[in-house]
Write a protein that holds these residues in place. Structure first.
Motif, short mmCIF file in Angstrom:
data_model
loop_
_atom_site.label_atom_id
_atom_site.label_comp_id
_atom_site.label_asym_id
_atom_site.label_seq_id
_atom_site.Cartn_x
_atom_site.Cartn_y
_atom_site.Cartn_z
N SER A 1 0.84 -1.20 0.00
CA SER A 1 0.00 0.00 0.00
C SER A 1 0.87 1.24 0.00
CB SER A 1 -0.92 0.01 1.23
OG SER A 1 -1.71 1.17 1.26
N GLU A 2 0.21 2.37 -0.41
CA GLU A 2 0.92 3.64 -0.42
C GLU A 2 1.12 4.20 0.97
OE1 GLU A 2 0.65 7.83 -2.98
OE2 GLU A 2 -0.98 6.36 -3.05
N SER A 3 0.21 3.86 1.87
CA SER A 3 0.35 4.30 3.26
C SER A 3 -0.40 3.31 4.16
CB SER A 3 -0.22 5.72 3.44
OG SER A 3 -1.61 5.74 3.15
N LYS A 4 -0.06 3.33 5.42
CA LYS A 4 -0.75 2.45 6.38
C LYS A 4 -2.20 2.87 6.56
CE LYS A 4 3.18 0.90 9.13
NZ LYS A 4 3.78 0.82 10.50
N GLU A 5 -2.46 4.15 6.42
CA GLU A 5 -3.84 4.61 6.55
C GLU A 5 -4.74 3.97 5.49
OE1 GLU A 5 -6.39 8.78 6.11
OE2 GLU A 5 -4.21 8.84 6.40
N VAL A 6 -4.27 3.93 4.26
CA VAL A 6 -5.05 3.32 3.18
C VAL A 6 -5.23 1.84 3.43
CG1 VAL A 6 -5.08 2.84 0.71
CG2 VAL A 6 -4.33 5.07 1.52
N ALA A 7 -4.16 1.16 3.90
CA ALA A 7 -4.24 -0.28 4.14
C ALA A 7 -5.26 -0.61 5.23
CB ALA A 7 -2.86 -0.81 4.51
N THR A 8 -5.23 0.12 6.34
CA THR A 8 -6.17 -0.16 7.42
C THR A 8 -7.60 0.22 7.06
OG1 THR A 8 -5.60 2.02 8.35
CG2 THR A 8 -4.43 0.08 9.22
N ASP A 9 -7.77 1.22 6.21
CA ASP A 9 -9.13 1.60 5.80
C ASP A 9 -9.74 0.61 4.83
OD1 ASP A 9 -8.97 3.81 7.42
OD2 ASP A 9 -8.38 5.18 5.80
N LEU A 10 -8.92 -0.01 3.99
CA LEU A 10 -9.45 -0.94 2.99
C LEU A 10 -9.58 -2.37 3.52
CD1 LEU A 10 -7.68 0.26 -0.27
CD2 LEU A 10 -9.93 0.87 0.61
N ILE A 11 -8.77 -2.75 4.50
CA ILE A 11 -8.90 -4.09 5.12
C ILE A 11 -9.84 -3.93 6.32
CG2 ILE A 11 -7.68 -6.03 6.16
CD1 ILE A 11 -7.01 -5.62 3.24
N THR A 12 -11.09 -4.04 6.07
CA THR A 12 -12.11 -3.84 7.11
C THR A 12 -12.37 -5.15 7.85
OG1 THR A 12 -13.88 -4.29 5.53
CG2 THR A 12 -13.16 -2.00 5.76
N ASP A 13 -13.10 -5.04 8.95
CA ASP A 13 -13.44 -6.23 9.73
C ASP A 13 -14.39 -7.15 8.96
OD1 ASP A 13 -11.89 -5.28 11.79
OD2 ASP A 13 -13.58 -4.26 12.80
N ALA A 14 -15.27 -6.58 8.16
CA ALA A 14 -16.19 -7.41 7.38
C ALA A 14 -15.44 -8.27 6.37
CB ALA A 14 -17.21 -6.52 6.66
N VAL A 15 -14.41 -7.70 5.74
CA VAL A 15 -13.62 -8.46 4.77
C VAL A 15 -12.81 -9.54 5.48
CG1 VAL A 15 -11.69 -8.26 3.16
CG2 VAL A 15 -13.52 -6.59 3.11
N LEU A 16 -12.29 -9.22 6.67
CA LEU A 16 -11.53 -10.22 7.41
C LEU A 16 -12.42 -11.38 7.85
CD1 LEU A 16 -9.29 -7.89 9.61
CD2 LEU A 16 -8.59 -9.22 7.63
N ASP A 17 -13.64 -11.08 8.25
CA ASP A 17 -14.54 -12.16 8.68
C ASP A 17 -15.04 -13.00 7.52
OD1 ASP A 17 -14.27 -11.26 11.27
OD2 ASP A 17 -16.06 -9.97 11.18
N ASP B 1 -18.28 -0.01 -4.00
CA ASP B 1 -18.95 0.97 -3.13
C ASP B 1 -17.99 1.59 -2.12
OD1 ASP B 1 -21.34 0.50 -4.44
OD2 ASP B 1 -21.99 -1.04 -3.02
N LEU B 2 -17.06 0.76 -1.59
CA LEU B 2 -16.14 1.27 -0.57
C LEU B 2 -15.21 2.34 -1.16
CD1 LEU B 2 -14.98 1.11 2.30
CD2 LEU B 2 -13.51 -0.76 1.52
N LEU B 3 -14.62 2.08 -2.31
CA LEU B 3 -13.71 3.05 -2.91
C LEU B 3 -14.47 4.21 -3.54
CD1 LEU B 3 -11.13 0.61 -4.49
CD2 LEU B 3 -10.70 2.24 -2.67
N GLY B 4 -15.72 3.99 -3.93
CA GLY B 4 -16.50 5.11 -4.45
C GLY B 4 -16.81 6.15 -3.40
#
Length: 502
Positions: free
Chosen positions: A341-357, A416-419
């Motif tokens: 990722s370009e930054s940790k902020e982008v990585a943590t925002d895109l790897i959500t809890d719903a995707v992990l579950d 939807d998330l990136l939009g």
């Protein structure tokens, strides 16, 4: 939704076209050549009668009715060597007394001549006479000899059967190369049609699961398929193992293109190669985002080895992104995966809890993440579409197509998330600074490339002038040098400005 066809030309599955027709034509030609060689002529089927004319063959085969009583001799039996008492002479026939001594009495039954007499014959002189041919007895009036001949007929025919089998096996061995080639062509043809059918069944199974009525794509996109009408096909077949699916009519994106790259099952050589070096059936989704709907984001997620390869080879990841370590005090992706990722902020925002579950957590990845290969989000893509989301999955078997339902569900989720996603002011300032720096570097590279092109053109022109001067005569060279000196003196002279006085 109206019932729609899944392929453009379903009748093409039963009618051979293109390469299939050529393979079928070559196969039929080889079969006809093989049958032509195996169907031997009468003279070729009986090599023992080689050298005889056609008329002699007819007389020998048909003959008159008298020939049915006894078999005519090809040649009279030579006299035994043990009975010759006088030395050989070439002056004339032997004496009558000597011939009477050698001839057997008429009341005795003559014995059949032994076949050993054929050993003393000259093979070069008598061609085509079978070695197993035994002469018939000379006395035709003896019924016992006739009955013995009739009994020995079937036995001689039976005795010839092994030799015919040997000849047939020799014929087959002489066509061993042709048999191998025809067998290979038959296997290649069968594998071509069966492999083509397997790929089509796999593509149709995916389309019937995810692109029909009340499926994921039907609920998230208003237009499915390659046409604008309801009767348009869902899949577009670009090759024997390449199928494409298009969908559009959704917010935040201009459209979606899915490309299925399957194994080359129709090619037998590729199938054998895949047995040694296994590969997977892959499907790639490319989502073309709107320019005003996606912020400045560069992100990728893949297995560790593949993520490092992508970071080295892909231009946007190499310039803007880096490998992200797992954050402390937060759930993260499975150990097999790596985030770029370009930054940790982008990585943590895109790897959500719903995707992990659902997919990328430790437990969920073991069950539902087997077909995941990679996903890549970037606003710095090359081509007409700068902002694009790329998902790459492995296709399961036809009967287990439902296993990738959660993977396919990631596509509308991330659209939807990136939009809706917006960077913070601090992260956005960093991304803008990085992009401006990269733009300056690209501009310098373009300027250097232009300078190199201009220098190359000048060098070519200078080389052409030198070659032209080498072809000129001495007088032409002197005139040219004089013109050059005059031009240089004119440039070196001081410039004078003339003014008019009224």
């Amino acid at each position: 939704m109206a019932k729609r066809s899944l392929l453009i030309s379903p009748l093409s599955l039963f009618l051979p076209r293109g390469d299939a027709f050529l393979y079928l034509f070559a196969l039929l030609s080889l079969f006809s050549l093989l049958l032509h060689h195996l169907s031997a002529s009468p003279t070729a089927a009986h090599p023992h009668f080689e050298g005889f004319d056609a008329e002699e063959d007819e007389d020998f085969a048909l003959g008159d009715p008298k020939s049915d009583e006894f078999t005519p001799h090809l040649r009279s039996t030579p006299p035994p060597i043990s009975l010759s008492t006088s030395p050989e002479s070439h002056h004339g026939p032997p004496d009558s007394d000597q011939s009477q001594i050698q001839s057997p009495p008429s009341d005795q039954i003559p014995k059949p001549a032994s076949t050993s007499a054929f050993d003393y014959w000259d093979d070069d002189e008598f061609e085509g006479i079978p070695e197993s041919l035994t002469p018939a007895p000379q006395n035709q009036a003896n019924p016992e000899s006739a009955s013995s001949e009739s009994d020995s007929g079937p036995s001689s025919e039976i005795s010839e059967d092994p030799k015919s089998d040997v000849n047939f096996s020799r014929k087959l061995s002489s066509y061993s190369v042709e048999v191998v080639c025809v067998s290979f062509l038959i296997m290649f043809t069968i594998n071509y049609f069966t492999g083509k059918r397997e790929n089509e069944n796999l593509a149709l199974a995916w389309a019937s699961k995810f692109a029909t009525k009340d499926s994921i794509f039907d609920k998230n996109f208003s237009l499915l398929g390659v046409g604008e009408t309801d009767d348009s096909p869902l899949l577009l077949q670009e090759g024997k193992n390449v199928f494409k699916f298009y969908a559009s009519g959704r917010r935040f994106c201009a459209g979606l293109l899915a490309t299925m790259e399957l194994k080359s099952r129709h090619d037998m050589i590729s199938r054998l190669y895949n047995m040694v070096v296994p590969c997977k059936d892959e499907i790639t989704f490319e989502v073309y985002m709107n320019d005003d709907s996606m912020d400045q984001v560069v992100f990728a997620l893949a297995k560790k080895k593949l993520a490092k390869t992508m970071h080295k080879e892909l231009r946007d990841l190499q310039m803007f992104a880096g490998l992200v370590n797992p954050p402390s005090g937060r759930k993260w992706v499975a150990e097999e995966l790596q985030v770029v990722s370009e930054s940790k902020e982008v990585a943590t925002d895109l790897i959500t809890d719903a995707v992990l579950d659902q997919v990328f957590g430790d437990k969920a990845y073991e069950r539902f993440g087997k077909g995941f290969i990679s996903m890549h989000f970037s606003d710095q893509q090359l081509g007409s579409h700068k902002k694009m989301l790329t998902f790459k999955f492995a296709l399961p078997d036809v009967n287990y197509m439902a296993d990738m339902t959660r993977l396919v569900a990631l596509i509308p989720y991330y659209i939807d998330l990136l939009g809706r996603y917006k960077l913070s002011s601090h992260a956005k300032s960093k991304t803008e600074a990085a992009r401006s720096k990269v733009a300056q570097e690209l501009y310098k590279e373009l300027q250097n490339a232009r300078q190199e092109v201009l220098q190359k053109k000048k060098a070519d022109q200078r080389k052409k002038l030198e070659e032209a001067e080498a072809k000129l005569s001495a007088e032409a060279l002197r005139k040219k040098e004089a013109k050059d000196r005059a031009r240089q003196m004119k440039k070196a002279a001081p410039k004078m400005k003339m003014t008019k006085v009224h």
